[in-house]
Structures are given as structure tokens and as C-alpha cells.
Write a protein that holds these residues in place. Structure first.
Motif, PDB file in Angstrom:
ATOM      1  N   ARG A   1      10.293  45.366  -4.330  1.00 31.65           N
ATOM      2  CA  ARG A   1      10.767  44.378  -3.380  1.00 31.65           C
ATOM      3  C   ARG A   1      12.029  44.915  -2.711  1.00 31.65           C
ATOM      4  O   ARG A   1      12.942  45.387  -3.396  1.00 31.65           O
ATOM      5  CB  ARG A   1      11.071  43.077  -4.138  1.00 31.65           C
ATOM      6  CG  ARG A   1      11.412  41.929  -3.267  1.00 31.65           C
ATOM      7  CD  ARG A   1      10.520  41.802  -2.075  1.00 31.65           C
ATOM      8  NE  ARG A   1       9.458  40.831  -2.213  1.00 31.65           N
ATOM      9  CZ  ARG A   1       8.532  40.622  -1.266  1.00 31.65           C
ATOM     10  NH1 ARG A   1       8.538  41.325  -0.153  1.00 31.65           N
ATOM     11  NH2 ARG A   1       7.599  39.726  -1.436  1.00 31.65           N
ATOM     12  N   ALA A   2      12.040  44.869  -1.390  1.00 30.60           N
ATOM     13  CA  ALA A   2      13.180  45.406  -0.652  1.00 30.60           C
ATOM     14  C   ALA A   2      14.141  44.288  -0.241  1.00 30.60           C
ATOM     15  O   ALA A   2      13.733  43.134  -0.103  1.00 30.60           O
ATOM     16  CB  ALA A   2      12.697  46.158   0.583  1.00 30.60           C
TER      17      ALA A   2
ATOM     18  N   ALA B   1      19.912  39.912  -6.825  1.00 31.62           N
ATOM     19  CA  ALA B   1      18.607  39.275  -7.016  1.00 31.62           C
ATOM     20  C   ALA B   1      18.032  39.599  -8.388  1.00 31.62           C
ATOM     21  O   ALA B   1      17.382  38.753  -9.005  1.00 31.62           O
ATOM     22  CB  ALA B   1      17.642  39.712  -5.911  1.00 31.62           C
ATOM     23  N   VAL B   2      18.264  40.817  -8.860  1.00 31.34           N
ATOM     24  CA  VAL B   2      17.752  41.186 -10.185  1.00 31.34           C
ATOM     25  C   VAL B   2      18.511  40.417 -11.267  1.00 31.34           C
ATOM     26  O   VAL B   2      17.919  39.749 -12.116  1.00 31.34           O
ATOM     27  CB  VAL B   2      17.873  42.713 -10.420  1.00 31.34           C
ATOM     28  CG1 VAL B   2      17.653  43.055 -11.886  1.00 31.34           C
ATOM     29  CG2 VAL B   2      16.870  43.458  -9.544  1.00 31.34           C
TER      30      VAL B   2
ATOM     31  N   VAL C   1      14.172  47.042  -5.344  1.00 28.33           N
ATOM     32  CA  VAL C   1      13.986  47.050  -6.798  1.00 28.33           C
ATOM     33  C   VAL C   1      12.505  47.244  -7.063  1.00 28.33           C
ATOM     34  O   VAL C   1      11.653  46.691  -6.354  1.00 28.33           O
ATOM     35  CB  VAL C   1      14.529  45.771  -7.474  1.00 28.33           C
ATOM     36  CG1 VAL C   1      13.911  44.510  -6.913  1.00 28.33           C
ATOM     37  CG2 VAL C   1      14.300  45.832  -8.988  1.00 28.33           C
ATOM     38  N   VAL C   2      12.196  48.058  -8.070  1.00 30.36           N
ATOM     39  CA  VAL C   2      10.798  48.273  -8.461  1.00 30.36           C
ATOM     40  C   VAL C   2      10.678  48.074  -9.964  1.00 30.36           C
ATOM     41  O   VAL C   2      11.660  48.199 -10.697  1.00 30.36           O
ATOM     42  CB  VAL C   2      10.292  49.681  -8.062  1.00 30.36           C
ATOM     43  CG1 VAL C   2      10.434  49.912  -6.572  1.00 30.36           C
ATOM     44  CG2 VAL C   2      11.005  50.781  -8.843  1.00 30.36           C
TER      45      VAL C   2
ATOM     46  N   GLY D   1       9.646  34.870  -7.037  1.00 28.55           N
ATOM     47  CA  GLY D   1       9.550  33.412  -7.149  1.00 28.55           C
ATOM     48  C   GLY D   1      10.902  32.740  -7.195  1.00 28.55           C
ATOM     49  O   GLY D   1      10.971  31.517  -7.079  1.00 28.55           O
ATOM     50  N   LEU D   2      11.965  33.500  -7.401  1.00 25.21           N
ATOM     51  CA  LEU D   2      13.282  32.881  -7.568  1.00 25.21           C
ATOM     52  C   LEU D   2      14.312  33.389  -6.561  1.00 25.21           C
ATOM     53  O   LEU D   2      14.650  32.710  -5.601  1.00 25.21           O
ATOM     54  CB  LEU D   2      13.801  33.137  -8.995  1.00 25.21           C
ATOM     55  CG  LEU D   2      13.073  32.400 -10.127  1.00 25.21           C
ATOM     56  CD1 LEU D   2      13.556  32.906 -11.483  1.00 25.21           C
ATOM     57  CD2 LEU D   2      13.311  30.896 -10.008  1.00 25.21           C
ATOM     58  N   THR D   3      14.801  34.584  -6.781  1.00 29.43           N
ATOM     59  CA  THR D   3      15.961  35.024  -6.004  1.00 29.43           C
ATOM     60  C   THR D   3      15.602  35.595  -4.644  1.00 29.43           C
ATOM     61  O   THR D   3      16.357  35.449  -3.681  1.00 29.43           O
ATOM     62  CB  THR D   3      16.768  36.062  -6.800  1.00 29.43           C
ATOM     63  OG1 THR D   3      15.862  37.013  -7.369  1.00 29.43           O
ATOM     64  CG2 THR D   3      17.565  35.392  -7.900  1.00 29.43           C
ATOM     65  N   TYR D   4      14.453  36.284  -4.550  1.00 24.25           N
ATOM     66  CA  TYR D   4      14.127  36.915  -3.259  1.00 24.25           C
ATOM     67  C   TYR D   4      13.995  35.885  -2.132  1.00 24.25           C
ATOM     68  O   TYR D   4      14.681  35.997  -1.116  1.00 24.25           O
ATOM     69  CB  TYR D   4      12.868  37.788  -3.394  1.00 24.25           C
ATOM     70  CG  TYR D   4      12.402  38.337  -2.087  1.00 24.25           C
ATOM     71  CD1 TYR D   4      13.131  39.334  -1.436  1.00 24.25           C
ATOM     72  CD2 TYR D   4      11.268  37.830  -1.461  1.00 24.25           C
ATOM     73  CE1 TYR D   4      12.724  39.812  -0.203  1.00 24.25           C
ATOM     74  CE2 TYR D   4      10.854  38.312  -0.236  1.00 24.25           C
ATOM     75  CZ  TYR D   4      11.588  39.302   0.390  1.00 24.25           C
ATOM     76  OH  TYR D   4      11.184  39.769   1.606  1.00 24.25           O
ATOM     77  N   PRO D   5      13.171  34.846  -2.287  1.00 25.30           N
ATOM     78  CA  PRO D   5      13.027  33.922  -1.155  1.00 25.30           C
ATOM     79  C   PRO D   5      14.233  33.030  -0.941  1.00 25.30           C
ATOM     80  O   PRO D   5      14.532  32.664   0.195  1.00 25.30           O
ATOM     81  CB  PRO D   5      11.791  33.088  -1.524  1.00 25.30           C
ATOM     82  CG  PRO D   5      11.666  33.206  -3.001  1.00 25.30           C
ATOM     83  CD  PRO D   5      12.234  34.537  -3.380  1.00 25.30           C
TER      84      PRO D   5
END
Ligand SMILES: *Cc1c(COP(=O)(O)O)cnc(C)c1O
Length: 396
Positions: free
Chosen positions: A86-87, A97-98, A225-226, A237-241
Motif C-alpha cells: 500500500r502506497a 499508518a502502520v 508498506v508491504v 480497513g483502518l488507517t489507509y482510508p
């Protein structure tokens, strides 16, 4: 001159080139990925739209998936040997985000001392007030890590660490973390997947400041992050959006373009960095050089090569501001990973008076005579002439 050990093989990066130069099937047979400069993707019918709201994966909105961004995400995941990626709009967004996807108030994170300065500030300024605790440990000491892990939620690593470039035994630390059910994350910006693949050493999540080597041209700020799909799904589902720090399609295009020259650039950064580090180590006005390549690697070394960023401590006989101002070729500047060599005297970052905010530069005994150098792609002899002339000019 300092001897480098062990001798490293010169890889031809076959596996990475298979990934980066695989035949693509972009729309209209374009050789380069098209830039989908669109915020949204519309639906043909009510039923199509309903299917998406019922959970069918489909392109909807570019704060979620965008095909140009997905191209960069999947290339990076493949290079790291990871399932998904996810970029983000910056390395810091990826780090935030992680960490924030996996910790809550009351949780504890174990991390390396001398962690990247802004990650440290994220932890101390934002997350400590929200009730997350952080333990800063010496990652080179597996016993110290083992003692800190019980009850922790996340082990956050860098290998090597920032500024002091301390090397950890990743396989040993991830084995310990697994024993205690602790998730592991690492910032792999320095080594890149060409010189270290943390997933193969048991790390769960691998973060990059893509602004640095992955992008490679000092023209983009980005992060990625990969890791295992299940963990990336949690971030999705949480931090990215909801933190919303998505990458733009145009920047993703630049990053994909940059990735394609990674196997050409990294050997030059590595060789230049090692050569300059070894010459500095032999210089009378330099007290210490912090570069993993000047230290013997343990049997479990996960680095198969080195980034071109390292630090050195000049002797008290050197006036640091005068040294910095005497440079003619090497620029003063933060960041690294592009073609130009960049230097940061830590003295400028160390506050003269103690501040109330925890300061990563004073916390772990980093000398104000420490200087970070990011070796770019210029000829080594030009860089060496610049450094040695400036050192002579700066003698007190
Ligand atoms: C620059 C950097 C970051 C942060 O990346 P940004 O894209 O500037 O947010 C994280 N980790 C390391 C090691 C870095 O050098």
C-alpha cells in the motif's frame, strides 16, 4: 585504508530485473503505465454500484485504489517478496499508518534507539499522549530485545538504524518477536529490497520512504508498506482510508519509472559510499565513521549490500560550520537517495538549549560533531576532493 569485510558478491539483481522488466499488458499496449489522473470511477448500473457496496472489489475512488498507484504497490511488494503493498503520500504517512493500525491506548511498542527522527517525534508527540508506550532498546543486543518484548504489541525496527547505522540480527529478533506474539515492522529505506529483504528474515511489514532510493531522483515525496495480505488488509480497513494520506497517480508514475533504474543506481551509491567512508576513516581529522560496511558482518547478516548514506564524527580540530560552508560540490540538504550528494551537520539539528520536547539527537549520545553524508551518483574523486579540501579549510 580500512578493510571491508566480508567481501560482498556483486549481484546482477536477476530476480529484481525479472520483476521490474516483466512484459506488461497496459491499456492500448502502452509501454509505460498510463496515468489514471481521476478521483473516481463511475458505475454502469445501479446493480454494479450495489455490488460494490456489498463488498465486491472494484475501482471506486482514488483515496482507495487507483491503477497507477497499484502498479507501484505491486512492483514494490514483488521486489520485497511480499504478498501485498500500500502506497502513501510520504514515508511518514506509511509509518503512521502502520503503527496506528496495530496499536491502541495501553499498548506498548519496542523500537530501536536512534530510530528515524520524525518517527521518534510521531511516537513521542502524537502517540504517547494517546496512551501508547514506547521502549527504545539497543537492537544489537538480542537479550535487551528479549527482555523488552513480553507484553509488547509491535517491534519497530530499522536496519541499520538512523545516524549511528547500528546493525541488528533480524532473524534473531523476529524469532523472538514470534515467540511473544509481537508484530514486526521495519523501515527498509536505506538498504532497499536489492540489499535487504526483511520478509525473508521473518519481518511482517516492510516500510519505505519512497522519497529516497525507490524514487531515486529527488522529485517525489512518497511512502509504501508491504507485507502479508492479512496485515495490509488491516491497514486498508483502518488507517489507509481514514487518515487519507494517499499517493497521487502522477507521483506513483514517477516512482514506477524510478524503480526501473534502482538496479543501476544502487551499486553506484554503494561503491561511492564505501570508498568515501573508508577514506574518511583513514583521515586524521575524522574520529569515527558509522557505516555497516566498515564493520565485520555477523554470520546472520541480512544486508547483502549497502546504501550510500553514513555518518562520521570530525575531531575537535574541525570547525563544523566552516567545514560545511567550504564545500563546493556537495550540497547541504536533508533527505537523500537522489543523484546529488547531500550533507547534514548534526550540529544544526541539536538545540543549543535543552527543549521540553524529547530530542532524538541528544537522547542517545549523538555528538554535535557528527555529520551525515548521502553519497549520490557523482564521480567519487570529485566528492573526495571536495571533502578533503573542506576539512583542511576548517581546521581550527
Ligand atoms: C526520509 C525518511 C523517512 C520519512 O520519509 P518521508 O517521505 O520524508 O516522509 C522515513 N525513514 C527514513 C529512514 C527516512 O530517511
Amino acid at each position: 585504508m580500512t578493510h571491508l569485510s566480508p567481501p560482498l558478491p556483486h549481484p546482477d539483481f536477476t530476480a529484481a530485473r525479472e520483476i521490474l522488466f516483466a512484459r506488461t499488458d497496459y491499456a492500448t499496449n502502452a509501454a509505460a503505465p498510463p496515468i489514471f489522473q481521476t478521483s473516481l470511477f463511475s458505475f454502469d448500473t445501479y446493480e454494479d454500484m450495489a455490488a460494490v457496496f456489498a463488498g465486491e472489489p472494484r475501482l471506486v475512488y482514488s483515496r482507495g485504489d487507483n491503477p497507477t498507484v497499484m502498479e507501484f504497490e505491486s512492483l514494490t511488494a514483488a521486489l520485497e517478496g511480499a504478498e501485498a503493498g500500500r502506497a502513501f503520500s510520504s514515508g511518514m504517512a506509511a509509518i503512521a499508518a502502520v503503527v496506528m493500525a496495530f496499536v491502541q491506548a495501553g499498548d506498548r511498542v519496542v523500537t530501536v534507539r536512534n530510530v528515524y527522527g520524525d518517527a521518534f517525534k510521531l511516537f513521542e508527540k502524537l502517540l504517547v499522549p494517546l496512551g501508547v508506550r514506547f521502549d527504545y532498546i539497543d537492537g544489537t543486543d538480542p537479550e535487551a530485545v528479549a527482555a523488552a518484548l513480553p507484553g509488547a504489541r509491535l517491534l519497530y525496527l530499522e536496519n541499520p538504524t538512523t545516524l549511528t547505522f547500528e546493525e541488528q540480527d533480524l532473524s534473531a529478533l523476529t524469532a523472538l518477536a514470534r515467540q511473544h506474539g509481537v508484530i514486526t515492522a521495519i523501515d527498509n529505506s536505506w538498504a532497499t529490497p536489492l540489499y535487504q529483504q526483511p520478509v525473508r528474515h521473518g519481518v511482517d511489514l516492510v516500510i519505505h520512504a519512497a522519497s529516497k532510493y525507490l524514487g531515486g531522483y529527488s522529485d517525489t515525496v512518497a511512502g509504501v508498506v508491504v507485507g502479508r495480505k492479512e496485515l495490509i488488509d488491516r491497514i486498508n480497513g483502518l488507517t489507509y482510508p481514514y487518515l487519507g494520506a494517499k499517493l497521487s497517480p502522477f507521483e506513483a508514475f514517477l516512482l514506477t519509472r524510478g524503480l526501473r533504474s534502482l538496479p543501476l543506481r544502487m551499486p553506484l551509491h554503494m561503491a561511492g559510499g564505501l570508498e568515501i567512508a573508508a577514506r574518511l576513516a583513514a583521515h586524521d581529522d575524522v574520529e569515527q565513521v558509522f557505516h555497516p560496511g566498515l564493520r565485520p558482518g555477523g554470520a546472520n547478516r541480512s544486508l547483502t549490500g549497502f546504501g550510500g548514506v553514513f555518518s562520521f564524527e570530525v575531531s575537535p580540530a574541525i570547525d563544523v560550520p566552516r567545514f560545511a560552508n567550504a564545500l563546493r560540490h556537495i550540497r547541504l540538504g536533508v533527505s537523500w537517495g537522489g543523484p546529488e550528494s547531500l550533507l547534514v551537520p548534526l550540529k544544526v539539528a541539536v538545540p543549543a538549549t535543552p527543549s521540553t520536547v524529547p530530542n532524538p539527537f541528544s537522547r542517545f549520545g549523538i555528538s554535535p560533531r557528527l555529520i551525515r553524508l548521502a553519497v549520490g551518483l557523482e564521480p567519487v574523486e570529485s566528492l573526495w576532493e571536495d571533502l578533503s579540501t573542506a576539512l583542511t579549510a576548517a581546521r581550527i
